[in-house]
Write an enzyme that holds these catalytic residues in place. Structure first.
Site, PDB file in Angstrom:
ATOM      1  N   GLU A   4      42.302  52.301  29.759  1.00  0.00           N
ATOM      2  CA  GLU A   4      44.155  52.409  30.175  1.00  0.00           C
ATOM      3  C   GLU A   4      44.849  51.443  29.541  1.00  0.00           C
ATOM      4  O   GLU A   4      46.020  51.875  29.111  1.00  0.00           O
ATOM      5  CB  GLU A   4      43.994  51.960  31.858  1.00  0.00           C
ATOM      6  CG  GLU A   4      43.593  53.037  32.704  1.00  0.00           C
ATOM      7  CD  GLU A   4      43.419  52.608  34.350  1.00  0.00           C
ATOM      8  OE1 GLU A   4      43.033  51.503  34.590  1.00  0.00           O
ATOM      9  OE2 GLU A   4      43.851  53.576  35.011  1.00  0.00           O
ATOM     10  N   GLU A  22      35.784  54.536  37.330  1.00  0.00           N
ATOM     11  CA  GLU A  22      36.185  53.950  38.708  1.00  0.00           C
ATOM     12  C   GLU A  22      35.555  54.561  39.939  1.00  0.00           C
ATOM     13  O   GLU A  22      35.507  53.968  41.104  1.00  0.00           O
ATOM     14  CB  GLU A  22      37.887  53.968  38.729  1.00  0.00           C
ATOM     15  CG  GLU A  22      38.665  53.017  38.169  1.00  0.00           C
ATOM     16  CD  GLU A  22      38.989  53.401  36.460  1.00  0.00           C
ATOM     17  OE1 GLU A  22      38.142  54.275  35.959  1.00  0.00           O
ATOM     18  OE2 GLU A  22      39.832  52.730  35.934  1.00  0.00           O
TER      19      GLU A  22
HETATM   20  C1  3H9 Z   1      39.256  49.391  37.180  1.00  0.00           C
HETATM   21  O1  3H9 Z   1      39.334  49.125  35.966  1.00  0.00           O
HETATM   22  C2  3H9 Z   1      40.477  49.623  37.941  1.00  0.00           C
HETATM   23  C3  3H9 Z   1      41.609  50.116  37.238  1.00  0.00           C
HETATM   24  O2  3H9 Z   1      41.761  51.570  36.995  1.00  0.00           O
HETATM   25  C4  3H9 Z   1      42.691  49.827  38.057  1.00  0.00           C
HETATM   26  C5  3H9 Z   1      43.401  48.467  38.254  1.00  0.00           C
HETATM   27  C6  3H9 Z   1      44.740  48.386  38.886  1.00  0.00           C
HETATM   28  N1  3H9 Z   1      34.885  43.078  36.725  1.00  0.00           N
HETATM   29  O3  3H9 Z   1      26.508  45.607  34.035  1.00  0.00           O
HETATM   30  P1  3H9 Z   1      26.036  44.012  33.249  1.00  0.00           P
HETATM   31  C7  3H9 Z   1      29.829  41.526  35.496  1.00  0.00           C
HETATM   32  S1  3H9 Z   1      37.980  49.101  37.889  1.00  0.00           S
HETATM   33  C8  3H9 Z   1      34.040  41.808  36.879  1.00  0.00           C
HETATM   34  O4  3H9 Z   1      24.967  43.301  33.972  1.00  0.00           O
HETATM   35  P2  3H9 Z   1      25.612  45.313  30.991  1.00  0.00           P
HETATM   36  C9  3H9 Z   1      28.563  41.775  36.114  1.00  0.00           C
HETATM   37  O5  3H9 Z   1      29.036  41.751  37.311  1.00  0.00           O
HETATM   38  C10 3H9 Z   1      36.582  48.704  36.680  1.00  0.00           C
HETATM   39  N2  3H9 Z   1      32.713  41.483  36.630  1.00  0.00           N
HETATM   40  O6  3H9 Z   1      26.200  44.236  31.713  1.00  0.00           O
HETATM   41  C11 3H9 Z   1      27.705  40.783  35.577  1.00  0.00           C
HETATM   42  O7  3H9 Z   1      27.925  39.574  36.162  1.00  0.00           O
HETATM   43  P3  3H9 Z   1      26.633  38.718  36.339  1.00  0.00           P
HETATM   44  C12 3H9 Z   1      36.369  49.927  35.844  1.00  0.00           C
HETATM   45  C13 3H9 Z   1      32.290  42.630  35.660  1.00  0.00           C
HETATM   46  O8  3H9 Z   1      25.854  44.987  29.626  1.00  0.00           O
HETATM   47  C14 3H9 Z   1      28.050  40.839  34.056  1.00  0.00           C
HETATM   48  O9  3H9 Z   1      29.640  41.357  33.894  1.00  0.00           O
HETATM   49  N3  3H9 Z   1      35.269  49.353  35.096  1.00  0.00           N
HETATM   50  C15 3H9 Z   1      32.562  43.646  35.416  1.00  0.00           C
HETATM   51  O10 3H9 Z   1      24.447  45.906  31.564  1.00  0.00           O
HETATM   52  C16 3H9 Z   1      27.546  41.609  33.026  1.00  0.00           C
HETATM   53  O11 3H9 Z   1      27.482  43.152  33.600  1.00  0.00           O
HETATM   54  C17 3H9 Z   1      33.851  49.485  35.439  1.00  0.00           C
HETATM   55  O12 3H9 Z   1      33.506  50.039  36.446  1.00  0.00           O
HETATM   56  C18 3H9 Z   1      34.167  43.990  36.116  1.00  0.00           C
HETATM   57  N4  3H9 Z   1      34.646  45.022  35.725  1.00  0.00           N
HETATM   58  O13 3H9 Z   1      26.712  46.449  31.282  1.00  0.00           O
HETATM   59  C19 3H9 Z   1      32.733  49.098  34.454  1.00  0.00           C
HETATM   60  N5  3H9 Z   1      31.817  44.417  34.698  1.00  0.00           N
HETATM   61  O14 3H9 Z   1      25.929  38.558  34.860  1.00  0.00           O
HETATM   62  C20 3H9 Z   1      31.895  48.099  34.951  1.00  0.00           C
HETATM   63  C21 3H9 Z   1      30.831  43.723  34.601  1.00  0.00           C
HETATM   64  O15 3H9 Z   1      27.132  37.597  36.959  1.00  0.00           O
HETATM   65  N6  3H9 Z   1      30.872  47.484  34.198  1.00  0.00           N
HETATM   66  N7  3H9 Z   1      30.992  42.564  35.166  1.00  0.00           N
HETATM   67  O16 3H9 Z   1      25.677  39.555  37.065  1.00  0.00           O
HETATM   68  C22 3H9 Z   1      30.011  47.968  33.638  1.00  0.00           C
HETATM   69  O17 3H9 Z   1      29.562  49.254  33.810  1.00  0.00           O
HETATM   70  C23 3H9 Z   1      28.990  47.274  32.800  1.00  0.00           C
HETATM   71  O18 3H9 Z   1      28.966  46.002  33.155  1.00  0.00           O
HETATM   72  C24 3H9 Z   1      29.020  47.389  31.402  1.00  0.00           C
HETATM   73  C25 3H9 Z   1      28.230  46.105  30.668  1.00  0.00           C
HETATM   74  C26 3H9 Z   1      28.686  48.658  30.763  1.00  0.00           C
HETATM   75  C27 3H9 Z   1      30.464  46.909  30.849  1.00  0.00           C
END
Ligand code: 3H9
Length: 698
Positions: free
Chosen positions: A105, A125
């Site tokens: 975004e 999301e």
């Molecule tokens: C959003 O954006 C809403 C908006 O539209 C509107 C807002 C107004 N936040 O998955 P991993 C942490 S909603 C906080 O193991 P990988 C995760 O908990 C969001 N923490 O790594 C972990 O912590 P820990 C939309 C986050 O390499 C560490 O990072 N976005 C977030 O296998 C490593 O993560 C998503 O839904 C976050 N957003 O994969 C994407 N993301 O080490 C969510 C990750 O303490 N994320 N963490 O356990 C993912 O899909 C994967 O993390 C990603 C990396 C592919 C990025």
């Protein structure tokens, strides 16, 4: 500006860098930092344009999910995205890793987007029970078209940078150094007098997108995303993009995002997001524990389970030797594997060449000497203690020192199995779920003596074969089956009480289960449940919970595989069978079970509360590390809908006092044996706390 955003100018181009490890989530600090950087850019005469880039392994992976439970702090992300767009100086987003959710975004708020070819972009999301909430539902349709945007937003699946370019979201792919490439691109745009492209000012191409399109789209979602709340809200946002002005549609987006954020679905799905990452953390096995190398795997038993397990390793590029007692068994097993791969070829998911390659990675033998050099051996033979012990005695004789000896037992005492070897430290349980090549769950069972590096290897192996590995302790049925038993027990008792299996299954399905309990039993095989009953050493003496299963087995009705079980089958189609209710009535009379009226609410309450109570005992006994681990088991292995968050999260959501009261109510009706509230549950209910709070406070 904060430490996690920096601003510098290189050759007339400002570079705004976000550095918020691990995934550059848009936390309040990052938003504040970006806001300040944009102000600086506006006032900085030395900068004619800017690049937004991230340090570390990825571009912004979204809003910070940790902040969704707290009050919103300014600047809120939608306002920041608008501020990027409003800049009078041209801004290029430079994407590597993944630009997800709020990350994409933000990139769409910039005027141009370039990316490394390996980058991915998406609005995931929906996986958190949310609709995109920072102008994404309005920007993506403007760039990629309504259908493509809807497909991306409702599936949550990211696309490659190349596909993003084809879809019109990314203007340029950059090989080599992204920072340098992005600065050069910004300069090139400046030199060419390229306009400041504001996505919000673009029209939505709405040809052929009418009410009919949206209702058809919703009908499709009713099948693919049954029961989920967010997908429908996303469609409404896209409808607003087509029918309303940008500003009005943003109000719709904001309202629906907030509705999603507050929903129990989103709370449950956010809980699972973190729980699925936390399962990898084992308190006494630090992350840095070196694992053992797994280059060769052997699987004992070429039945359906052994075949499925074999496919997992082959798919991950690890060769497997399959051992059976005779050649006929091996041929049958290989035939099943080939058939499974064949159906993937038919569906276009695999090439014929890849099929042959995969089959070429499987060796077969009837001689234990041929698996002596395996690094990991997984036993997948009958669920009978005597046979398991025989296999492990053999393995102990032939396997090389340091080999990991794993049992796929779904319920038996792993310590007893390990005790027949001279190396119990190398013995572990790897409980796969049928069909093993499909189901994501792997229960990793830790014996009393299992070594830390064996646990670390098992956790890493789960990841390698793309499973969610959850570590559990030894008890009958471990976590999953031990908690599934009370659920099935209540379903069987209800049959005796006169409630038809099809009604119970329908109520469970409507609650969100992938299948009702009776359909699951028929699929797994009633003989399997019967066998479990006989192997359960400390089985409570109460025939009401297994009598129906036993009676049907005595008639040769084992379930789907014999064409009849709790249902009759026409192929795989289950048909209600009035004869079963007659049997139930007869058995109820013998056992003195009363016929009663049971409401839909009671059906769900008895099946879930019995499971939750067992879960509380499991937590107290330390068989599961955290309540979230139990939840991960149930959504990945037992068909519980993600929007319930798992049994323990569901209990927290409805309130532990309510769960406890329900259990007391059933104790008054059925007695203490099955319905004594677990002490932990009683204590937390009295204190007004949740399982999650209890877990975090330890
Ligand atoms: C959003 O954006 C809403 C908006 O539209 C509107 C807002 C107004 N936040 O998955 P991993 C942490 S909603 C906080 O193991 P990988 C995760 O908990 C969001 N923490 O790594 C972990 O912590 P820990 C939309 C986050 O390499 C560490 O990072 N976005 C977030 O296998 C490593 O993560 C998503 O839904 C976050 N957003 O994969 C994407 N993301 O080490 C969510 C990750 O303490 N994320 N963490 O356990 C993912 O899909 C994967 O993390 C990603 C990396 C592919 C990025």
């Amino acid at each position: 500006m904060s430490d996690i955003t920096s601003y510098e100018v290189a050759d007339g181009i400002a570079v705004i860098t976000i550095d918020n490890p691990p995934v550059n989530a848009m936390s309040t600090a990052v938003r504040k930092g970006c806001w300040a950087a944009l102000e600086q850019l506006a006032a900085d005469d030395s900068a004619k344009a800017a690049v937004l880039i991230c340090a570390g392994r990825t571009f912004v992976a979204g809003a910070d999910i940790n902040e969704f439970d707290k009050p919103i702090e300014d600047p809120w992300l939608p306002a920041l995205v608008e501020k990027f767009e409003a800049s009078e100086k041209l801004i290029v987003a430079a994407i590597h890793g993944a630009a997800l959710g709020g990350g994409l975004e933000t990139a769409m708020g910039c005027h141009y987007r370039c990316a490394a070819p390996s980058a991915r972009i998406g609005l995931p999301e929906v996986n958190l029970g949310l609709s995109p909430g920072a102008t994404g539902t309005q920007r993506l349709p403007r760039l990629a078209g309504v259908r493509k945007a809807l497909d991306m937003m409702t599936s949550g699946r990211p696309i490659s940078a190349g596909d993003g370019q084809k879809a019109g979201v990314i203007e340029k792919l950059i090989d080599g150094d992204l920072r340098e490439g992005a600065i050069a691109y910004a300069r090139e745009l400046l030199d060419a007098g390229a306009p400041i492209k504001r996505v919000s000012k673009l029209d939505v191409a709405a040809e052929g997108i009418d009410d009919g399109f949206f209702s058809e789209y919703l009908q499709g979602l009713a099948r693919t995303a049954r029961g989920f709340f967010a997908p429908e809200q996303i469609v409404e946002c896209a409808r607003a993009a087509v029918n309303e002005s940008y500003q009005d549609a943003l109000k719709t987006e904001r309202k629906l995002f907030e509705k999603c954020r507050a929903s129990t679905h989103s709370q449950a799905q956010r809980h699972l997001f973190f729980a699925e990452r936390e399962v990898a953390k084992i308190p006494d096995v630090p992350k840095a524990t070196p694992g053992r190398e797994i280059k060769k795997v052997a699987v004992i038993g070429a039945g359906t389970m052994g075949g499925g397990i074999t496919m997992n390793f082959v798919n991950a590029g690890v060769p497997v030797t399959v051992l059976e007692v005779d050649q006929a068994g091996l041929e049958r097993g290989l035939g099943i594997i080939r058939k499974n791969y064949g159906s993937a070829v038919k569906k276009g998911r695999m090439t014929e060449e890849r099929l042959e390659q995969a089959m070429g990675m499987i060796a077969v033998t009837t001689d234990y000497a041929d698996i002596a050099d395996a690094d990991l051996v997984i036993e997948a033979v009958f669920e009978t203690m005597a046979i398991k012990k025989e296999v492990f005695t053999k393995l102990d004789e032939v396997c090389k020192p340091g080999a990991i000896l794993a049992s796929n037992t779904s319920s038996l005492d792993l310590n007893e199995i390990a005790a027949v070897t001279k190396r119990p430290q190398d013995v572990i349980g790897l409980h796969f779920f049928a069909p093993a090549n499909v189901m994501r769950l792997l229960e990793i069972v830790r014996g009393e003596k299992t070594a830390g590096d064996v646990i670390a290897t098992a956790m890493a192996t789960a990841k390698k074969i793309r499973k969610v590995g959850v570590l559990v302790g030894v008890c009958f049925g471990f976590v999953g089956n031990r908690m599934f038993f009370p659920y099935v027990r209540e379903a069987q008792l209800m049959m005796l009480e006169g409630v038809s299996p099809e009604r119970v299954d329908q109520v469970a399905y409507d609650w969100g289960m992938a299948m009702g309990p009776h359909a699951v039993m028929d699929l797994s095989g009633l003989d399997v449940f019967n066998k479990l009953n006989t192997e359960w050493k400390d089985r409570p003496d109460d025939p009401v919970y297994y009598r129906m299963c036993m009676a049907l087995c005595e008639m040769g009705r084992y379930g789907q595989k014999t064409g009849a079980g709790i249902y009759k089958y026409d192929g795989r189609k289950a048909l209600p069978d009035p004869e079963v209710m007659e049997i139930a009535k007869r058995e109820a009379t013998i056992l003195g079970v009363k016929q009663i009226e049971v409401s839909d609410e009671e059906i769900i309450e008895r099946m879930t509360c019995s499971m939750i109570n067992e879960g509380a005992l499991i937590l107290e006994e330390g068989i599961a590390i955290r309540p979230g681990d139990i939840d991960v088991i149930f959504v990945n292995g037992y068909g519980l809908p993600r929007y319930r968050g798992g049994p323990m999260k569901y209990a927290d959501a409805i309130g532990l006092d309510k769960v406890c009261n329900a259990i007391r109510k059933y104790r008054a009706r059925y007695g203490d044996l099955w319905w004594t509230p677990a002490p932990l549950l009683e204590k937390l209910a009295a204190e007004g706390r949740t399982f999650q709070e209890w877990s975090e406070s330890r």
